[in-house]
Design a protein around this motif. Structure first.
Motif, PDB file in Angstrom:
ATOM      1  N   LEU A 256      74.208  34.049  59.307  1.00 42.16           N
ATOM      2  CA  LEU A 256      75.551  34.462  58.896  1.00 42.16           C
ATOM      3  C   LEU A 256      75.731  35.971  59.015  1.00 42.16           C
ATOM      4  N   SER A 257      74.742  36.726  58.537  1.00 44.68           N
ATOM      5  CA  SER A 257      74.891  38.181  58.483  1.00 44.68           C
ATOM      6  C   SER A 257      74.663  38.849  59.832  1.00 44.68           C
ATOM      7  N   LYS A 258      73.777  38.287  60.659  1.00 47.15           N
ATOM      8  CA  LYS A 258      73.381  38.978  61.884  1.00 47.15           C
ATOM      9  C   LYS A 258      73.951  38.351  63.165  1.00 47.15           C
ATOM     10  N   GLU A 259      74.327  37.094  63.122  1.00 51.69           N
ATOM     11  CA  GLU A 259      74.946  36.450  64.286  1.00 51.69           C
ATOM     12  C   GLU A 259      76.473  36.377  64.102  1.00 51.69           C
ATOM     13  N   LYS A 260      76.905  35.822  62.960  1.00 44.05           N
ATOM     14  CA  LYS A 260      78.348  35.773  62.704  1.00 44.05           C
ATOM     15  C   LYS A 260      78.873  37.127  62.239  1.00 44.05           C
ATOM     16  N   LYS A 261      77.959  37.979  61.750  1.00 44.95           N
ATOM     17  CA  LYS A 261      78.291  39.341  61.316  1.00 44.95           C
ATOM     18  C   LYS A 261      79.317  39.355  60.180  1.00 44.95           C
ATOM     19  N   VAL A 262      79.246  38.348  59.315  1.00 40.48           N
ATOM     20  CA  VAL A 262      80.118  38.331  58.145  1.00 40.48           C
ATOM     21  C   VAL A 262      79.338  38.857  56.944  1.00 40.48           C
ATOM     22  N   ARG A 263      80.063  39.388  55.992  1.00 42.01           N
ATOM     23  CA  ARG A 263      79.434  39.829  54.745  1.00 42.01           C
ATOM     24  C   ARG A 263      78.946  38.584  54.015  1.00 42.01           C
ATOM     25  N   THR A 264      77.670  38.546  53.703  1.00 47.13           N
ATOM     26  CA  THR A 264      77.032  37.335  53.179  1.00 47.13           C
ATOM     27  C   THR A 264      76.350  37.632  51.852  1.00 47.13           C
TER      28      THR A 264
ATOM     29  N   ASN B 248      67.863  36.873  69.105  1.00 49.35           N
ATOM     30  CA  ASN B 248      68.784  38.002  69.182  1.00 49.35           C
ATOM     31  C   ASN B 248      68.106  39.123  69.960  1.00 49.35           C
ATOM     32  N   PRO B 249      68.515  39.381  71.206  1.00 53.78           N
ATOM     33  CA  PRO B 249      67.818  40.377  72.034  1.00 53.78           C
ATOM     34  C   PRO B 249      67.965  41.800  71.498  1.00 53.78           C
ATOM     35  N   LEU B 250      69.058  42.067  70.779  1.00 51.48           N
ATOM     36  CA  LEU B 250      69.207  43.416  70.209  1.00 51.48           C
ATOM     37  C   LEU B 250      68.198  43.656  69.092  1.00 51.48           C
ATOM     38  N   LEU B 251      67.910  42.620  68.332  1.00 46.43           N
ATOM     39  CA  LEU B 251      66.949  42.734  67.228  1.00 46.43           C
ATOM     40  C   LEU B 251      65.526  42.434  67.686  1.00 46.43           C
ATOM     41  N   GLY B 252      65.398  41.766  68.831  1.00 45.76           N
ATOM     42  CA  GLY B 252      64.069  41.426  69.343  1.00 45.76           C
ATOM     43  C   GLY B 252      63.405  40.299  68.588  1.00 45.76           C
ATOM     44  N   LYS B 253      64.211  39.547  67.828  1.00 45.28           N
ATOM     45  CA  LYS B 253      63.663  38.449  67.034  1.00 45.28           C
ATOM     46  C   LYS B 253      64.680  37.321  66.982  1.00 45.28           C
ATOM     47  N   SER B 254      64.177  36.126  66.735  1.00 48.92           N
ATOM     48  CA  SER B 254      65.074  35.014  66.440  1.00 48.92           C
ATOM     49  C   SER B 254      65.402  35.059  64.954  1.00 48.92           C
ATOM     50  N   TYR B 255      66.476  34.371  64.572  1.00 47.49           N
ATOM     51  CA  TYR B 255      66.851  34.345  63.161  1.00 47.49           C
ATOM     52  C   TYR B 255      65.810  33.603  62.322  1.00 47.49           C
ATOM     53  N   SER B 256      65.093  32.676  62.940  1.00 46.67           N
ATOM     54  CA  SER B 256      64.032  31.972  62.203  1.00 46.67           C
ATOM     55  C   SER B 256      62.864  32.901  61.911  1.00 46.67           C
ATOM     56  N   GLU B 257      62.596  33.848  62.792  1.00 48.78           N
ATOM     57  CA  GLU B 257      61.543  34.837  62.525  1.00 48.78           C
ATOM     58  C   GLU B 257      61.956  35.767  61.384  1.00 48.78           C
TER      59      GLU B 257
ATOM     60  N   PRO C 147      56.569  32.364  60.868  1.00 50.36           N
ATOM     61  CA  PRO C 147      57.785  32.281  61.676  1.00 50.36           C
ATOM     62  C   PRO C 147      57.705  31.143  62.686  1.00 50.36           C
ATOM     63  N   THR C 148      58.835  30.518  62.934  1.00 49.65           N
ATOM     64  CA  THR C 148      58.916  29.491  63.977  1.00 49.65           C
ATOM     65  C   THR C 148      59.761  30.039  65.123  1.00 49.65           C
ATOM     66  N   ARG C 149      59.422  29.636  66.318  1.00 47.19           N
ATOM     67  CA  ARG C 149      60.149  30.088  67.508  1.00 47.19           C
ATOM     68  C   ARG C 149      60.558  28.845  68.290  1.00 47.19           C
ATOM     69  N   ASN C 150      61.575  28.198  67.786  1.00 45.39           N
ATOM     70  CA  ASN C 150      62.000  26.932  68.365  1.00 45.39           C
ATOM     71  C   ASN C 150      63.438  26.692  67.928  1.00 45.39           C
ATOM     72  N   GLU C 151      64.134  25.821  68.616  1.00 48.06           N
ATOM     73  CA  GLU C 151      65.501  25.529  68.210  1.00 48.06           C
ATOM     74  C   GLU C 151      65.515  24.902  66.826  1.00 48.06           C
ATOM     75  N   ARG C 152      66.570  25.205  66.083  1.00 51.28           N
ATOM     76  CA  ARG C 152      66.713  24.656  64.732  1.00 51.28           C
ATOM     77  C   ARG C 152      68.214  24.503  64.456  1.00 51.28           C
ATOM     78  N   TYR C 153      68.582  23.326  63.958  1.00 53.60           N
ATOM     79  CA  TYR C 153      69.977  23.067  63.626  1.00 53.60           C
ATOM     80  C   TYR C 153      70.064  22.713  62.147  1.00 53.60           C
ATOM     81  N   ASP C 154      71.080  23.266  61.483  1.00 54.92           N
ATOM     82  CA  ASP C 154      71.421  22.833  60.139  1.00 54.92           C
ATOM     83  C   ASP C 154      72.786  22.161  60.181  1.00 54.92           C
ATOM     84  N   PHE C 155      73.087  21.469  59.091  1.00 55.94           N
ATOM     85  CA  PHE C 155      74.350  20.746  59.026  1.00 55.94           C
ATOM     86  C   PHE C 155      75.147  21.210  57.821  1.00 55.94           C
ATOM     87  N   ALA C 156      76.453  21.346  58.008  1.00 55.82           N
ATOM     88  CA  ALA C 156      77.357  21.721  56.929  1.00 55.82           C
ATOM     89  C   ALA C 156      78.291  20.542  56.674  1.00 55.82           C
ATOM     90  N   VAL C 157      78.080  19.884  55.532  1.00 55.62           N
ATOM     91  CA  VAL C 157      78.881  18.716  55.167  1.00 55.62           C
ATOM     92  C   VAL C 157      80.087  19.174  54.371  1.00 55.62           C
TER      93      VAL C 157
END
Length: 788
Positions: A22-30, A192-201, A219-229
């Motif tokens: 939320l904070s680093k990809e969507k760049k919203v105040r979290t 995130n190439p600007l940060l040099g890390k994935s959000y999971s890291e 840290p995990t370096r793999n795809e990860r999906y969450d769900f918002a119900v």
């Protein structure tokens, strides 16, 4: 230009991966809103319990937020330990009070999206968890209703979030598509190439700050999906912020800011970021002229920080010491440097929180040349002592009291002193401020920052939290007296109830230096009959009377924390008989039991991986501390030695462990006969202690245990009870929380060879440090078992 609020119950409940995204990809105040500070949790790295665990875990959250980019807020709810039911949590906390806190935070923070970690039912696994979801759903509506908590509208305004969602999970926090209702799928682990890390890291680094809970994460370096119900509001179709304008267009006049920022980004030179400063100052001025909104102050602060970073401008004020008392002078050192070729002048420096007048200056900051100067300020005589605001007044059952309404929701009160710089950059005034903190260099670590503390003149520490008098003999009570002022004399005395006596009446103590300590001793004599009293220490100086102690919470992953609780202890005269004198103890996690056993006269030796191989037969009993099998890698390999000790006539007492024991021990057994641990617990501290056999020797020798001995227990009866066991064990109690099935695994024992093995999930680790008389008498029976 958007806000997201994550809601859950405890420190470590938050999804650091979603917060990072939320904070680093969507760049919203979290922000993360935790209902509690984790006061009722265990501590795997030290002996702190209660409010001090809460203080530790508050700062673990703050350190995690520094990494994942979120902000941190709290309600007044106290974590009172494991709760099985939503209703119990809401009733204990006072539902309306905690709902008020959450509504206030929604109205102040104005989130577009509110995200629950937990569902409002038994799937949450904990009454606090489900209660956070219930409160969040009600607050979603109440925050938009002007008839709900109308007194808040003097400082905040009503707010309707766009939607409320559940960040769903399955058992074991595994993720698969939910079946609850409309949901969206969120890809969280992108690189995130600007940060040099994935959000999971990033998330793993943040989660690893929860050390007191043992949540170090790889840290995990793999795809990860969450769900918002979807729970409330307009369901999202593709994105968590569907229907929300996240651009500058959402605020009047904001379109101009967007145009200016676009131009800056287009011309940004990463090899010389100072080229962007003039444009950023223009942005700052444009934002400054916008109408007031929830975004304005935050965006101005962000803009100043970017200006300082792009210009390489460093401004900091540090004190000469980290501790000062009201009325004292304090030397401050300002260090300012401009590491770019832009035109910067230092015009003014104000120290807020002191009686110091503004320092008006007109100094050029030349390229890469330090501008250093010193100043001296006076701390106001009426300055408040540095103390976590929620600990300044006595809490009520279930919730903390606010010492000041303006602190509502904050992780900590603002620092006592702030440095406020006025800089002139390209002819425009820019205000930059920061809290004043002490810093020093530790050779093995490097630079370390500490809170600047306003301390009492005198601090008094009694050497024990609890004094247990097992007979009529007097005891020596030691008080460590520390002065925060040089050349001072104090008269120290104790205060006890009338049936207790102490001498001498007063002890004068003289100090020649600041931070000097002197130990003094009083003799306390108990009454003949059983009795309980508080022992309070106080010191009188020419400037007043002081009744505060000094408590330090210090770990290398958080700032050093010093708290000033009342200088008091509990004294209990109890009737207790002991058989056996010489004990050995294998320390576990957060374990104050050894000090308690010494209080009733036992001689105690600590065993470790080196001494466990020595002569164990000299010990009347060996006691294994809570979670010792989880924290001491060597202990499972010492099982045969311990069982041999029992076989030869020894008495082995094992306190509660968790299932992780089996991951360490593999095929070895916890007891000499098959015995497995479950998750059974009784959270009601006043639950009936039903005795299975009234003639049970463990309840009759050497002390006759009666119903009175089960009174006054704190937080719980016990946890992690035995779940399955061999028929060679004898069980003692059948206990349960209301509406549940009786559990018999809280205390069981077996004879093995000439000796005895005892397992107990009863929470002696809470009861003994709290001075509960019956817990001492029962523990004495466990130690004395097999000693007739």
């Amino acid at each position: 230009m958007g806000n997201a609020l994550y809601v859950a119950a405890h420190p470590d409940d938050e999804n650091t991966l979603l917060i990072s995204w939320l904070s680093k990809e969507k760049k919203v105040r979290t922000a993360y809103m935790a209902m509690t500070r984790g006061d009722g949790g265990q501590n795997l790295i030290g002996a702190e319990q209660g409010e001090y665990v809460g203080l530790l875990r508050t700062h673990e959250l703050l350190e995690a937020r520094k990494i994942d980019g979120g902000e941190q807020y709290f309600s007044r709810a106290i974590d009172f330990g494991f709760s099985k039911h939503t209703e119990e949590a809401l009733s204990t906390w006072g539902k309306e009070k905690i709902l008020e806190d959450l509504v206030y935070q929604i109205r102040k923070f104005k989130p577009d999206v509110i995200i629950n970690r937990f569902p409002p039912d038994e799937r949450a696994g904990h009454g606090h968890h489900s209660a956070s979801a219930v409160l969040s759903a009600e607050a979603f509506d109440a925050a938009a209703d002007p008839t709900k908590f109308p007194e808040q509208l003097k400082t905040v305004s009503v707010w309707q979030a766009k939607r409320l969602v559940w960040n769903s999970f399955n058992r074991g926090f595994t993720n698969s598509e939910p079946t609850d209702g409309p949901f969206i799928k969120i890809p969280l682990a992108d690189f995130n190439p600007l940060l040099g890390k994935s959000y999971s890291e990033i998330a793993a680094e943040a989660r690893s700050k929860h050390r007191s809970q043992g949540f170090g994460s790889a840290p995990t370096r793999n795809e990860r999906y969450d769900f918002a119900v979807s729970i409330k509001g307009e369901p999202a179709k593709d994105d968590l912020f569907d229907g929300v304008d996240l651009t500058w267009n959402r605020t009047p006049g904001g379109a101009a800011v967007a145009v200016e920022l676009k131009e800056i980004l287009k011309n940004f030179d990463f090899t010389n970021p100072s080229k962007s400063v003039k444009g950023l100052i223009k942005v700052y001025k444009t934002i400054e002229n916008l109408p007031e909104s929830v975004y304005k102050a935050d965006k101005l602060k962000e803009c100043v920080n970017i200006i300082m970073a792009c210009g390489g401008i460093y401004c900091e004020v540090n004190p000469s010491t980290y501790m000062v008392s009201p009325g004292q002078s304090l030397k401050l050192f300002s260090n300012t440097v401009n590491r770019s070729d832009i035109d910067v002048k230092l015009e003014k420096l104000e120290i807020s929180g002191s009686a110091q007048k503004d320092t008006t200056l007109a100094l050029d900051l030349k390229y890469n040349k330090n501008l250093d100067f010193a100043m001296e300020i006076i701390i106001p005589q009426n300055a408040a002592i540095t103390q976590p605001y929620w600990l300044q007044t006595q809490s009520e059952k279930g919730f903390y009291k606010l010492s000041d309404e303006k602190y509502r929701g904050l992780p900590m009160a603002p620092d006592a002193l702030w440095a406020k710089y006025t800089l002139n950059i390209f002819g425009e005034k820019i205000n930059y401020s920061h809290p004043i903190k002490y810093k020093y260099t530790e050779p093995a670590v490097g630079e370390i920052y500490k809170y600047l503390e306003v301390r009492p003149e005198i601090m008094l520490n009694l050497d024990q939290k609890v004094y247990i008098f097992a007979d009529n003999k007097p005891k020596q009570v030691s008080v460590m007296v520390r002065s925060n002022v040089a050349n001072l004399t104090a008269d120290v005395k104790l205060n006890l109830s009338k049936d207790w006596k102490y001498s001498p009446a007063t002890i004068p103590v003289t100090f020649t230096e600041k931070n000097q300590e002197k130990q003094i001793f009083f003799t306390v004599t108990p009454p003949v009959n059983t009795s309980e009293t508080e022992i309070k220490a106080s010191a009188t100086t020419p400037n007043g009377t002081y009744e505060r102690a000094l408590k330090t919470v210090k770990y290398d992953h958080i700032p050093e924390l010093n708290v000033f609780p009342e200088a008091k202890a509990v004294a209990n005269k109890i009737n207790i008989i002991k058989k056996g004198q010489n004990l050995a103890y294998i320390a576990g996690a957060g374990d104050d039991v050894p000090a308690s056993l010494r209080q009733i006269g036992y001689d105690l030796t600590f065993l470790n991986e080196n001494t466990i191989t020595g002569n164990l037969s000299k010990f009347d009993a060996i006691i294994v501390g809570v979670r010792a099998y989880n924290t001491e890698d060597w202990l499972p390999n010492a099982q045969n030695l311990l069982f041999e000790y029992v076989k030869n006539g020894g008495n082995l007492i094992v306190q509660y462990q968790t299932q992780a024991f089996y991951g360490v021990v593999k095929t070895k057994e916890l007891g000499p006969y098959p015995l497995s641990i479950g998750r059974g617990r009784v959270t009601e501290e006043d639950a009936e202690m039903k005795v299975i056999n009234t003639n049970e020797p463990i309840l009759n020798y050497p002390n006759k245990i009666t119903n009175k001995d089960y009174e006054g227990w704190v937080q719980e009866r016990g946890l992690y009870f035995a779940e399955k066991w061999s028929d060679k064990y004898t069980t003692v109690f059948a206990i349960k929380d209301k509406g549940e099935t009786e559990l018999e695994g809280s205390l069981l024992y077996t004879k093995y060879g000439k000796g005895a093995y005892i397992f107990t999930g009863l929470s002696f680790f809470r009861q003994l440090p709290a001075g509960v008389p019956g817990a001492f008498r029962l523990m004495a029976n466990l130690i004395s078992f097999n000693k007739k």
